[in-house]
Design an enzyme around this catalytic site. Structure first.
Site, PDB file in Angstrom:
ATOM      1  N   VAL A   1       0.765  -1.097   0.032  1.00 50.96           N
ATOM      2  CA  VAL A   1      -0.025  -0.015  -0.020  1.00 50.96           C
ATOM      3  C   VAL A   1       0.860   1.157   0.006  1.00 50.96           C
ATOM      4  O   VAL A   1       1.864   1.304   0.664  1.00 50.96           O
ATOM      5  CB  VAL A   1      -0.856  -0.086   1.053  1.00 50.96           C
ATOM      6  CG1 VAL A   1      -0.284   0.058   2.527  1.00 50.96           C
ATOM      7  CG2 VAL A   1      -1.894   1.174   1.221  1.00 50.96           C
ATOM      8  N   SER A   2       0.424   2.100  -0.669  1.00 50.97           N
ATOM      9  CA  SER A   2       1.214   3.342  -0.930  1.00 50.97           C
ATOM     10  C   SER A   2       2.716   3.281  -1.443  1.00 50.97           C
ATOM     11  O   SER A   2       3.025   2.662  -2.469  1.00 50.97           O
ATOM     12  CB  SER A   2       1.233   4.221   0.668  1.00 50.97           C
ATOM     13  OG  SER A   2       1.516   5.526   0.306  1.00 50.97           O
TER      14      SER A   2
END
Length: 382
Positions: free
Chosen positions: A244-245
């Site tokens: 994520v990210s």
């Protein structure tokens, strides 16, 4: 390739802006509010804290003071519940307290000692809550280069048996504990183990072990997989990897070189961390300097230039899932498009959220996005 543009009526787009005076404060608080549904926060605890801060100030000292005050208040309630023998109440409060501590330190300089206080206090509360589970959530320590990386494994309910397992990698500022609220319920509820570890550049590995991030992320990922595949509750033939990210770089990079990974997801696609993240969103430049072990901007730029999927994306021969939002102000969606365009695998799923879900990490469509992510892995891992 399956490409989906998930569009909503933009006129009906509802953003919860508790801090209209500061876009970054509002965005990070939506990140916290997204976790309300899975016990990472309480809507009214957040609203009361926001009311104390107000809508006029942009003073980071006020932010830190009020969120840490809420963290302490909620932890005190949790500890009082534990003394009474109210285990469920205690567990839930201690986990929320962890989230508020993380939130309190977000905008502090990396060298501010209050960051360590917040991290230690928050993770201590989370780990106390872990002990109050019935074995579903387990603390783990992964050997790596003479030290250990701290983390957690979450199992489905039912007998201990070899199950498909997803290693979930966080981004530039996430703690392993926060990832519990992003996938710690969605995956186990579908019969899949989920693992969160403070790999290089994150959490306790960054703060206390000077284990900085590195472009060859397949190296620490291999150490985690070595640890997992030696366990009798992990099916070594059904391992997935999600990031994520900033993890949208980590996961595809590692999967390209790690044959044990059978499916990979980038929750925020990227191509170059330097251009798509560091230069695109200056407010996190200091954080990226810290996690890369850089003394200044010039050194960070030189190091982060190596964090690129150029020559890597085409090596992926497994199912790939890419999620991104059109209003992401933190990671440039152009990087996601470039990554998708370079893929040569014939099994690619792309969700571009426009309207609801268009923010960074789809904080404003969190329940839907996390469910889609977990469902995708269930289908790909069997």
């Amino acid at each position: 390739m399956t490409a989906t543009a998930i569009e909503q009526n933009r006129d009906a787009l509802s953003i919860i802006e508790l801090f209209p005076q500061d876009e970054d404060w509002s965005l990070q608080t939506m990140r916290l509010l997204a976790q309300v549904a899975v016990g990472g926060a309480d809507l009214f605890e957040c609203a009361r804290t926001a009311a104390r801060i107000g809508t006029e100030t942009t003073d980071g000292e006020v932010w830190q003071r009020e969120w840490s005050s809420t963290a302490q208040e909620v932890a005190a309630a949790g500890n009082a519940a534990l003394e009474r023998g109210d285990v469920v109440t205690a567990r839930r409060a201690l986990m929320r307290s962890c989230s508020y501590w993380r939130h309190s330190e977000f905008f502090l300089p990396s060298a501010d000692p209050r960051r360590e206080v917040a991290y230690t206090s928050g993770t201590t509360n989370f780990q106390k809550a872990v002990e109050l589970f019935d074995g579903r959530l387990e603390r783990i320590k992964v050997p790596f280069e003479g030290i250990t990386m701290d983390g957690y494994l979450v199992r489905p309910e039912g007998p201990v048996q070899a199950r498909p397992t997803v290693l979930f990698l966080g981004g530039a500022d996430s703690w392993a504990e926060e990832l519990y609220f992003m996938g710690g319920t969605e995956f186990p509820d579908r019969g899949v183990n989920v693992v969160m570890v403070d790999t290089p550049g994150r959490g306790s590995s960054l703060r206390f072990k000077q284990l900085y991030s590195r472009p060859d992320y397949e190296v620490p990922v291999a150490a985690v997989l070595d640890f997992l595949t030696a366990r009798d509750d992990v099916d070594a033939d059904r391992i997935g990897l999600a990031g994520v990210s900033f993890g949208g770089y980590y996961a595809p990079r590692a999967a390209a070189f790690e044959p044990r990974v059978k499916a990979v997801a980038a929750w925020c696609g990227t191509w170059s961390i330097l251009t798509d993240f560091y230069e695109f969103y200056p407010p996190l430049q200091q954080q990226l300097q810290w996690l890369s072990g850089s003394k200044d901007d010039a050194e960070a730029r030189a190091k982060l230039a190596e964090f690129s999927l150029d020559g890597i994306a085409e090596k992926l021969a497994i199912p790939v899932y890419v999620m991104h939002g059109t209003d992401d102000i933190i990671m440039d969606i152009k990087g996601a498009h470039r990554f998708v365009g370079a893929l040569t695998t014939d099994d690619v799923t792309v969700d571009i959220y426009d309207g609801a879900g268009s923010l960074h990490c789809s904080y404003d469509y969190f329940s839907v996005a996390t469910a889609r992510l977990a469902d995708w892995f269930v289908h790909k891992l069997g």
